[in-house]
Design an enzyme around this catalytic site. Structure first.
Site, PDB file in Angstrom:
ATOM      1  N   GLY A  47       0.870  -1.178   0.000  1.00 31.28           N
ATOM      2  CA  GLY A  47       0.000   0.000   0.000  1.00 31.28           C
ATOM      3  C   GLY A  47       0.902   1.220   0.000  1.00 31.28           C
ATOM      4  N   ASP A 220      -1.439   4.651  -6.276  1.00 28.26           N
ATOM      5  CA  ASP A 220       0.004   4.528  -6.026  1.00 28.26           C
ATOM      6  C   ASP A 220       0.769   5.750  -6.491  1.00 28.26           C
ATOM      7  OD1 ASP A 220      -1.008   1.593  -6.043  1.00 28.26           O
ATOM      8  OD2 ASP A 220       0.931   1.632  -5.025  1.00 28.26           O
TER       9      ASP A 220
HETATM   10  O1  MRU Z   1       0.807  -3.994  -4.610  1.00 34.65           O
HETATM   11  P1  MRU Z   1       0.070  -3.284  -3.509  1.00 34.65           P
HETATM   12  O2  MRU Z   1      -0.757  -4.194  -2.671  1.00 34.65           O
HETATM   13  O3  MRU Z   1       0.986  -2.402  -2.695  1.00 34.65           O
HETATM   14  O4  MRU Z   1      -0.928  -2.313  -4.282  1.00 34.65           O
HETATM   15  C1  MRU Z   1      -1.673  -1.410  -3.508  1.00 34.65           C
HETATM   16  C2  MRU Z   1      -2.613  -0.589  -4.276  1.00 34.65           C
HETATM   17  O5  MRU Z   1      -2.673  -0.631  -5.488  1.00 34.65           O
HETATM   18  C3  MRU Z   1      -3.420   0.380  -3.489  1.00 34.65           C
HETATM   19  O6  MRU Z   1      -4.654   0.607  -4.104  1.00 34.65           O
HETATM   20  C4  MRU Z   1      -2.643   1.700  -3.398  1.00 34.65           C
HETATM   21  O7  MRU Z   1      -1.355   1.494  -2.909  1.00 34.65           O
HETATM   22  C5  MRU Z   1      -3.348   2.683  -2.557  1.00 34.65           C
HETATM   23  S1  MRU Z   1      -3.262   2.262  -0.877  1.00 34.65           S
HETATM   24  C6  MRU Z   1      -3.949   3.492   0.019  1.00 34.65           C
END
Ligand code: MRU
Length: 335
Positions: A47, A220
């Site tokens: 996240g 992200d």
């Molecule tokens: O690969 P991840 O689990 O880190 O991906 C996370 C996401 O795509 C979330 O939607 C993003 O980081 C926003 S978290 C507030």
């Protein structure tokens, strides 16, 4: 609200191991920057805002170890994952404090507090988007686990639930790593918010049958024009939402906004191991010799985003550049 993705005490970064949730609640205790880098790389902590805070504490641990410089520690942490902008902001915040002779741990603590405060503000700002009885779809996990506390996409939903409003959440399972069915479902269950997990392929069906009132996701990285990098599958949800006249919101703290990217075309998209696609639950699901591709993120053009839920209210894409000049930190040199 009991869920916390990470915390720091006694010279140790404690991380809830998100790879094991929801079956096991295991906490890892890290004292070295190299261990923090590995935990970011292997999704123990994930996240965008949460990995930014983990990166900040990784820098503080590096300073304590005594064998790193601000620049070398920053390079090590910044080499872990390419897409989430928050990671580079968290690292840079502590790198510059350390290089200027300030206490790196104090800088990391302040950074964590800032992110938690911004998520709380996102909750208040976004709550008005969800009337009583709202049926809301979300993709991936943009809750407390992804942000340290409260969440981005889930923060307004927590607020409306706490106010006693009726609410129902559609949770995309989010193949291949299942952040929706494992993590978002777990958080909503802990909180007592009603939800159903659906296969990623089912989201369009429920939008078309009129059972989804709005969509909210995290991000992200958000470019200056409002193009959004988020978990793979977000783009499809945004297009289908537009087709069905359903508002599509993106919630994020300032650290997710990348003032240096004019649009989404140059945002680096991480491609993860094809083994995540070739198997399910540890069991191979494709014939040996098959090939697979596994982009972890996609880019949703700004035109599909109804509004950006920020700590300073709900913005249209056209207002982002001005808001960043007023509220965001100077952009990091790395990332
Ligand atoms: O690969 P991840 O689990 O880190 O991906 C996370 C996401 O795509 C979330 O939607 C993003 O980081 C926003 S978290 C507030």
């Amino acid at each position: 609200m009991a869920v916390r993705a990470l915390w720091f005490s006694d010279g140790t970064l404690h991380l809830l191991d998100q790879r094991r949730l929801p079956l096991r609640r295991t906490v890892l205790h890290l004292r070295k920057v190299s261990a923090v880098a590995e935990a970011i790389r292997n999704l123990t902590v994930r996240g965008a805002p949460a990995i930014g805070v983990a990166g900040a504490y990784g820098m503080a641990l590096a300073a304590r170890e005594g064998r790193h410089t601000p620049a070398s520690a920053s390079r090590l942490l910044a080499s872990t994952l390419p897409t989430a902008h928050d990671l580079f902001v968290g690292i840079e915040t502590v790198r510059s404090a350390w290089a200027e002779g300030n206490d790196p741990l104090e800088a990391a603590d302040a950074y964590r507090a800032k992110i938690v405060g911004e998520c709380l503000a996102i909750g208040d700002a976004g709550a008005r988007l969800f009337p009583d009885g709202a049926r809301v779809l979300t993709h991936c996990n943009a809750g407390a686990l992804a942000t340290v506390q409260w969440g981005t996409a889930l923060a307004p939903l927590r607020v409306v639930h706490a106010r006693g409003q009726k609410l129902f959440v559609w949770v995309d399972e989010t193949r291949p790593v299942l952040q929706g069915s494992r993590l978002t479902a777990w958080e909503l269950k802990e909180e007592g918010i009603p939800f159903s997990v659906i296969a990623d392929n089912a989201a369009g069906h429920f939008m078309h049958t009129g059972e989804v009132d709005s969509v909210i996701v995290g991000a992200d990285r958000i470019a200056r024009n409002g193009d959004v990098a988020n978990k793979i599958g977000t783009y499809e949800k945004a297009v289908v939402a537009r087709e069905n006249g359903i508002p599509f919101y993106v919630a994020a703290p300032w650290s997710t906004f990348d003032a240096k990217s004019p649009d989404g075309s140059k945002i680096p998209v991480e491609e993860r191991s094809s083994s995540e696609v070739e198997s399910f639950g540890g069991v191979r699901s494709t014939p040996p010799g098959s090939s697979a591709r596994n982009p972890a993120f996609d880019i949703t053009p700004a035109k599909y985003v109804t509004g950006f839920v920020t700590p300073r209210g709900v913005l249209r894409a056209g207002s982002i550049a001005r808001a960043l000049e007023r509220y965001a930190r100077p952009d990091p040199a790395v990332g």
